[in-house]
Design a protein around this motif. Structure first.
Motif, PDB file in Angstrom:
ATOM      1  N   VAL A 194       0.854  -1.190   0.000  1.00 20.24           N
ATOM      2  CA  VAL A 194       0.000   0.000   0.000  1.00 20.24           C
ATOM      3  C   VAL A 194       0.888   1.237   0.000  1.00 20.24           C
ATOM      4  CG1 VAL A 194      -1.963  -1.129   1.110  1.00 20.24           C
ATOM      5  CG2 VAL A 194      -0.169  -0.126   2.524  1.00 20.24           C
ATOM      6  N   ASP A 195       0.321   2.388   0.291  1.00 27.00           N
ATOM      7  CA  ASP A 195       1.096   3.626   0.302  1.00 27.00           C
ATOM      8  C   ASP A 195       2.077   3.652   1.474  1.00 27.00           C
ATOM      9  OD1 ASP A 195      -0.151   4.605  -1.940  1.00 27.00           O
ATOM     10  OD2 ASP A 195      -1.661   5.735  -0.821  1.00 27.00           O
ATOM     11  N   PRO A 196       3.136   4.475   1.376  1.00 27.03           N
ATOM     12  CA  PRO A 196       4.092   4.582   2.482  1.00 27.03           C
ATOM     13  C   PRO A 196       3.412   5.060   3.771  1.00 27.03           C
ATOM     14  CG  PRO A 196       4.975   5.600   0.485  1.00 27.03           C
ATOM     15  CD  PRO A 196       3.529   5.298   0.218  1.00 27.03           C
ATOM     16  N   VAL A 210      -7.491   1.475   3.844  1.00 22.48           N
ATOM     17  CA  VAL A 210      -6.206   1.833   4.429  1.00 22.48           C
ATOM     18  C   VAL A 210      -5.838   3.256   4.022  1.00 22.48           C
ATOM     19  CG1 VAL A 210      -3.780   1.181   4.667  1.00 22.48           C
ATOM     20  CG2 VAL A 210      -5.509  -0.579   4.216  1.00 22.48           C
ATOM     21  N   ALA A 211      -5.431   4.053   4.999  1.00 22.03           N
ATOM     22  CA  ALA A 211      -5.010   5.434   4.742  1.00 22.03           C
ATOM     23  C   ALA A 211      -3.552   5.594   5.127  1.00 22.03           C
ATOM     24  CB  ALA A 211      -5.873   6.420   5.526  1.00 22.03           C
ATOM     25  N   SER A 212      -2.923   6.609   4.556  1.00 18.43           N
ATOM     26  CA  SER A 212      -1.517   6.894   4.828  1.00 18.43           C
ATOM     27  C   SER A 212      -1.352   8.358   5.179  1.00 18.43           C
ATOM     28  CB  SER A 212      -0.659   6.565   3.595  1.00 18.43           C
ATOM     29  OG  SER A 212       0.615   7.165   3.681  1.00 18.43           O
ATOM     30  N   SER A 213      -0.442   8.631   6.102  1.00 13.73           N
ATOM     31  CA  SER A 213      -0.158  10.021   6.444  1.00 13.73           C
ATOM     32  C   SER A 213       0.584  10.738   5.333  1.00 13.73           C
ATOM     33  CB  SER A 213       0.672  10.077   7.725  1.00 13.73           C
ATOM     34  OG  SER A 213       1.917   9.410   7.547  1.00 13.73           O
ATOM     35  N   HIS A 214       1.163   9.978   4.409  1.00  7.05           N
ATOM     36  CA  HIS A 214       1.998  10.566   3.363  1.00  7.05           C
ATOM     37  C   HIS A 214       1.266  10.805   2.042  1.00  7.05           C
ATOM     38  CE1 HIS A 214       5.149  10.205   6.126  1.00  7.05           C
ATOM     39  NE2 HIS A 214       6.122   9.844   5.335  1.00  7.05           N
ATOM     40  N   GLY A 216      -2.828  11.260  -0.106  1.00 12.16           N
ATOM     41  CA  GLY A 216      -4.200  11.721   0.033  1.00 12.16           C
ATOM     42  C   GLY A 216      -5.187  10.766  -0.583  1.00 12.16           C
ATOM     43  N   ARG A 217      -5.129   9.509  -0.177  1.00  9.57           N
ATOM     44  CA  ARG A 217      -6.083   8.559  -0.730  1.00  9.57           C
ATOM     45  C   ARG A 217      -6.339   7.410   0.232  1.00  9.57           C
ATOM     46  NH1 ARG A 217      -3.070   5.236  -5.600  1.00  9.57           N
ATOM     47  NH2 ARG A 217      -1.433   4.233  -4.378  1.00  9.57           N
ATOM     48  N   LEU A 218      -7.469   6.720  -0.007  1.00  8.83           N
ATOM     49  CA  LEU A 218      -7.814   5.491   0.693  1.00  8.83           C
ATOM     50  C   LEU A 218      -7.662   4.330  -0.280  1.00  8.83           C
ATOM     51  CD1 LEU A 218     -11.117   6.566   2.498  1.00  8.83           C
ATOM     52  CD2 LEU A 218      -8.890   6.241   3.568  1.00  8.83           C
ATOM     53  N   ILE A 219      -7.065   3.246   0.180  1.00 12.17           N
ATOM     54  CA  ILE A 219      -6.930   2.049  -0.642  1.00 12.17           C
ATOM     55  C   ILE A 219      -7.845   0.980  -0.055  1.00 12.17           C
ATOM     56  CG2 ILE A 219      -5.379   0.203  -1.393  1.00 12.17           C
ATOM     57  CD1 ILE A 219      -3.126   2.219  -1.382  1.00 12.17           C
ATOM     58  N   GLY A 220      -8.762   0.463  -0.871  1.00 15.69           N
ATOM     59  CA  GLY A 220      -9.714  -0.541  -0.418  1.00 15.69           C
ATOM     60  C   GLY A 220      -9.286  -1.938  -0.832  1.00 15.69           C
ATOM     61  N   ILE A 221      -8.945  -2.776   0.144  1.00 13.59           N
ATOM     62  CA  ILE A 221      -8.511  -4.150  -0.103  1.00 13.59           C
ATOM     63  C   ILE A 221      -9.703  -5.078   0.073  1.00 13.59           C
ATOM     64  CG2 ILE A 221      -6.999  -6.010   0.688  1.00 13.59           C
ATOM     65  CD1 ILE A 221      -5.122  -3.835   1.771  1.00 13.59           C
ATOM     66  N   PRO A 222     -10.020  -5.929  -0.914  1.00 12.26           N
ATOM     67  CA  PRO A 222     -11.163  -6.843  -0.759  1.00 12.26           C
ATOM     68  C   PRO A 222     -10.986  -7.732   0.470  1.00 12.26           C
ATOM     69  CG  PRO A 222     -10.377  -6.823  -3.032  1.00 12.26           C
ATOM     70  CD  PRO A 222      -9.360  -6.083  -2.226  1.00 12.26           C
ATOM     71  N   ALA A 223     -11.974  -7.730   1.343  1.00  9.85           N
ATOM     72  CA  ALA A 223     -11.838  -8.470   2.598  1.00  9.85           C
ATOM     73  C   ALA A 223     -11.824  -9.972   2.386  1.00  9.85           C
ATOM     74  CB  ALA A 223     -12.976  -8.082   3.539  1.00  9.85           C
ATOM     75  N   ARG A 224     -12.486 -10.435   1.342  1.00 19.37           N
ATOM     76  CA  ARG A 224     -12.509 -11.879   1.082  1.00 19.37           C
ATOM     77  C   ARG A 224     -11.298 -12.340   0.282  1.00 19.37           C
ATOM     78  NH1 ARG A 224     -18.842 -13.381  -0.314  1.00 19.37           N
ATOM     79  NH2 ARG A 224     -19.722 -12.739   1.712  1.00 19.37           N
ATOM     80  N   GLY A 225     -10.470 -11.411  -0.117  1.00 21.48           N
ATOM     81  CA  GLY A 225      -9.238 -11.782  -0.794  1.00 21.48           C
ATOM     82  C   GLY A 225      -9.318 -11.847  -2.294  1.00 21.48           C
ATOM     83  N   ASN A 226     -10.505 -11.744  -2.878  1.00 19.02           N
ATOM     84  CA  ASN A 226     -10.610 -11.764  -4.328  1.00 19.02           C
ATOM     85  C   ASN A 226     -11.162 -10.437  -4.831  1.00 19.02           C
ATOM     86  OD1 ASN A 226     -13.143 -12.033  -3.306  1.00 19.02           O
ATOM     87  ND2 ASN A 226     -13.628 -13.965  -4.327  1.00 19.02           N
ATOM     88  N   ASN A 461       1.618  -2.038   8.414  1.00 20.94           N
ATOM     89  CA  ASN A 461       3.032  -2.071   8.765  1.00 20.94           C
ATOM     90  C   ASN A 461       3.671  -0.764   8.302  1.00 20.94           C
ATOM     91  OD1 ASN A 461       2.906  -4.944   9.589  1.00 20.94           O
ATOM     92  ND2 ASN A 461       2.523  -5.277   7.415  1.00 20.94           N
ATOM     93  N   LEU A 462       3.909   0.147   9.257  1.00 21.71           N
ATOM     94  CA  LEU A 462       4.369   1.491   8.920  1.00 21.71           C
ATOM     95  C   LEU A 462       5.636   1.472   8.090  1.00 21.71           C
ATOM     96  CD1 LEU A 462       3.968   3.689  12.140  1.00 21.71           C
ATOM     97  CD2 LEU A 462       2.680   3.862  10.022  1.00 21.71           C
ATOM     98  N   ALA A 463       6.623   0.693   8.522  1.00 25.20           N
ATOM     99  CA  ALA A 463       7.939   0.744   7.886  1.00 25.20           C
ATOM    100  C   ALA A 463       8.029  -0.126   6.648  1.00 25.20           C
ATOM    101  CB  ALA A 463       9.015   0.330   8.876  1.00 25.20           C
ATOM    102  N   SER A 464       7.027  -0.958   6.403  1.00 24.95           N
ATOM    103  CA  SER A 464       7.045  -1.840   5.228  1.00 24.95           C
ATOM    104  C   SER A 464       6.103  -1.390   4.128  1.00 24.95           C
ATOM    105  CB  SER A 464       6.694  -3.271   5.647  1.00 24.95           C
ATOM    106  OG  SER A 464       7.586  -3.789   6.592  1.00 24.95           O
ATOM    107  N   ALA A 465       5.334  -0.316   4.384  1.00 23.04           N
ATOM    108  CA  ALA A 465       4.340   0.155   3.413  1.00 23.04           C
ATOM    109  C   ALA A 465       3.444  -1.005   2.974  1.00 23.04           C
ATOM    110  CB  ALA A 465       5.016   0.805   2.207  1.00 23.04           C
ATOM    111  N   SER A 466       2.914  -1.738   3.941  1.00 23.84           N
ATOM    112  CA  SER A 466       2.124  -2.917   3.615  1.00 23.84           C
ATOM    113  C   SER A 466       1.029  -3.157   4.647  1.00 23.84           C
ATOM    114  CB  SER A 466       3.026  -4.144   3.533  1.00 23.84           C
ATOM    115  OG  SER A 466       3.602  -4.449   4.788  1.00 23.84           O
ATOM    116  N   VAL A 467       0.136  -4.060   4.298  1.00 24.15           N
ATOM    117  CA  VAL A 467      -0.915  -4.542   5.201  1.00 24.15           C
ATOM    118  C   VAL A 467      -0.873  -6.055   5.200  1.00 24.15           C
ATOM    119  CG1 VAL A 467      -3.405  -4.742   5.570  1.00 24.15           C
ATOM    120  CG2 VAL A 467      -2.417  -2.542   4.903  1.00 24.15           C
ATOM    121  N   THR A 468      -0.846  -6.646   6.377  1.00 26.91           N
ATOM    122  CA  THR A 468      -0.813  -8.104   6.510  1.00 26.91           C
ATOM    123  C   THR A 468      -2.178  -8.615   6.955  1.00 26.91           C
ATOM    124  OG1 THR A 468       1.534  -8.098   7.102  1.00 26.91           O
ATOM    125  CG2 THR A 468       0.279 -10.069   7.656  1.00 26.91           C
TER     126      THR A 468
END
Length: 473
Positions: A194-196, A210-214, A216-226, A461-468
Motif C-alpha cells: 500500500v502507500d508509504p 487503508v489510509a496513509s499520512s503521506h 491523500g487517498r484510501l486504498i480498499g482491499i477486498p476483505a474476502r481476498g478476491n 506495517n508502517l515501515a514496510s508500506a504494507s498490510v498483513t
C-alpha cells in the motif's frame, strides 16, 4: 555519521564532489566500519550499520538507544533496555504532529464551522561479559552516549516528551462473529503493498480501507481476498490521521488541517467536509449514535483539547472538554464512548447522552482501545500489557504480552488482536480467559493499526508500506 568518523577517521559517503557525496548519502549502502578500521569490534560495527540505515524505521528509535547499544557492544554497559520511540512531529510513526499544548480549561468553547456533514521484555538485564577491545573504543562509545544525554536534555528543555501518540484510524469494535474461536490457530494469509506509512485502517462494505499520512487517498482491499483493490482520492495530499466506518460512510480526519470528511465507500463520493477549529484532529470513531472526533490544542492560542460529537443525521456538533486529560484515542461500545487519556494513565468512560464521565487507572505509555466481549481493552505501550475492564470500570486486570510496544488493537471472532510495534508481531488474547493464546505472529516492520472482521484481522506495517492479513484456523 559522527560515530562512524571517530571510529574510522573517515566521513561516511565522502566523494570527490558535493553532488556525488549527496547522491551517495541517498543511494549507496552504508559503508563497513571494519573495512576501514579492522580493530573496530564487529558488534559495534553492526550498531553503526543500523544507525546509518537508509530507512528511518530501520535505525534506532532514539539517540539514547544508539548510545546504550554502542556501550553494550563494547562490554561497557548492561544489556540495553527495551527501545523507546521519542520522535515528534513529522518524524513520529504515523507522521503527524505530536506537540499538544496543555492549556487550562477556561470554560469557553469555540464553535465549530457550520459546514454540513449530514446527508453526505527488557529491563536492566544482566551486565554483558566484558571483552578485550582497543582502548579507544569505550571512550568513544561513552562520548556517543553522552551526546545522546545532551540531546535528550535539549528535547526536555524545548518541551519534548518521551511519547509519540500517533493517529491510526479507529478500527476496533467492528461487529463480527461471536463464535468462541480464540483458541484456534492463526496464520498469515497475504501481505498487500500500500502507500508509504499506512497509519489508519477500517472495515466497510466488504473492503478494508487503508489510509496513509503521506498520501491523500484510501486504498480498499477486498476483505474476502478476491477482486481488485479500489482507490478513493481524499481532498488533500497528505496528513491523514484516522479513518472509521459507521452510519453507512467512511469518516476520515486530517490532522494539520483539523478537518473531518465523510466519504461514501460504495462510490467514493465526498458526502461532507467540516473544519473543526484550530489545533489538530487525531482520531475519529463512529458508534453509540454519533461520530466522535478527538481534537488537540497545539498552540497556546488554540482552545483546550476536546472531543467533538457530530450528529451523522443533522450535522450538529457539540464539544466535550478534555483539556486536562488529553485525548489519546477514542472507541465506542457497550453503550459508552471510551477515551484513554493522553496525559494521565487512565481511561475515561463517557455517557453519549449526558456527557457524564467516569475514569479508572490503566498502564503506562501510549494507548489504543477497543470494546469487545463486554469489556474495554486498552494497550499500554510502555508496560507491554493490555488492561481489561468491565463497563463499570471496577475490575481492571492487566494482561502481560510476549511482545514489546503494544499499540494497535481490534476485536473480532471472540479474539482480541494486538500489534507489538517493537517486535514486528501480532498476538491474540482470549477474552474469556484474559490470556494470550498461541505464539506471536510475525508481520511487517513496525505494525501499527489493526482492523478485524469475521475470522480475519488486518494490520498496517508502517515501515514496510504494507498490510498483513491474518486468518483464524
Amino acid at each position: 555519521c559522527l560515530l562512524f568518523y571517530v571510529l574510522t577517521g573517515v566521513a561516511p559517503y565522502r566523494r570527490d564532489s558535493d553532488e556525488a557525496t549527496l547522491y551517495a548519502h541517498l543511494n549507496d549502502p552504508p559503508p563497513d566500519a571494519t573495512a576501514l578500521s579492522p580493530d573496530v569490534p564487529p558488534a559495534l560495527a553492526d550498531v553503526v550499520d543500523r544507525a546509518l540505515a537508509k530507512d528511518p524505521d530501520d535505525r534506532f528509535p532514539s539517540a539514547g538507544d544508539l548510545g546504550r547499544a554502542a556501550l553494550a557492544a563494547v562490554g561497557d554497559g548492561p544489556a540495553p533496555p527495551p527501545e523507546r520511540v521519542v520522535a515528534r512531529g513529522a518524524a513520529a510513526p504515523g507522521g503527524f504532529l505530536d506537540d499538544e499544548t496543555a492549556i487550562p480549561d477556561a470554560g469557553s468553547r469555540t464553535p465549530t464551522a457550520p459546514t454540513a456533514l449530514a446527508g453526505r521484555g527488557g529491563g536492566a538485564g544482566t551486565p554483558t561479559r566484558r571483552r578485550a577491545v582497543p582502548g579507544w573504543v569505550a571512550p568513544v562509545a561513552s562520548l556517543v552516549a553522552g551526546a545522546a544525554v545532551v540531546l535528550v536534555a535539549v528535547l526536555l528543555i524545548s518541551g519534548g516528551k518521551d511519547d509519540n501518540n500517533t493517529g491510526a484510524g479507529a478500527a476496533g469494535g467492528t461487529p463480527s462473529s461471536t463464535t468462541p474461536d480464540a483458541t484456534a490457530g492463526a496464520h498469515v494469509v497475504k501481505t498487500y503493498k500500500v502507500d508509504p506509512r499506512p497509519n489508519a485502517i477500517a472495515y466497510a462494505r466488504g473492503r478494508v480501507w487503508v489510509a496513509s499520512s503521506h498520501t491523500g487517498r484510501l486504498i480498499g482491499i477486498p476483505a474476502r481476498g478476491n477482486g481488485a483493490q479500489r482507490t478513493i482520492k481524499l481532498p488533500w495530499k497528505g496528513g491523514t490521521t484516522s479513518v472509521a466506518a459507521g452510519f453507512g460512510s467512511l469518516w476520515v480526519t486530517n490532522g494539520e488541517q483539523a478537518r473531518l470528511v465523510r466519504i461514501n465507500p460504495a462510490t467514493g463520493a465526498l458526502q461532507g467536509d467540516r473544519a473543526l477549529g484550530s489545533g489538530e484532529v487525531v482520531v475519529v470513531a463512529a458508534g453509540e449514535g454519533a461520530v466522535w472526533v478527538g481534537r488537540r490544542a497545539i498552540k497556546t492560542t488554540d482552545p483546550p483539547s476536546s472531543i467533538v460529537k457530530v450528529d451523522p443525521k443533522g450535522g450538529r456538533t457539540a464539544e466535550i472538554p478534555f483539556g486536562q486529560e488529553g485525548v489519546s484515542w477514542i472507541t465506542t461500545g457497550g453503550g459508552y464512548v471510551w477515551v484513554p487519556n493522553r496525559r494521565r494513565a487512565r481511561v475515561s468512560r463517557i455517557d453519549p447522552a449526558t456527557g457524564a464521565r467516569k475514569s479508572t487507572a490503566i498502564g503506562n505509555g501510549k494507548h489504543r482501545a477497543v470494546f469487545g466481549a463486554n469489556a474495554i481493552w486498552v494497550t499500554n505501550y510502555d508496560d507491554g500489557t493490555v488492561t481489561e475492564n468491565n463497563r463499570a470500570l471496577d475490575n481492571d486486570a492487566p494482561v502481560a504480552l510476549p511482545v514489546r510496544g503494544p499499540l494497535g488493537i481490534a476485536y473480532g471472532a471472540h479474539t482480541i488482536w494486538v500489534a507489538g510495534q517493537l517486535d514486528n508481531a501480532v498476538v491474540r488474547i482470549d477474552p474469556a480467559k484474559g490470556e494470550v493464546v498461541g505464539d506471536p505472529i510475525e508481520v511487517g516492520r513496525s505494525p501499527f493499526a489493526v482492523a478485524a472482521h469475521g475470522r480475519s484481522a488486518w494490520v498496517t506495517n508502517l515501515a514496510s508500506a504494507s498490510v498483513t492479513r491474518i486468518d483464524l484456523g
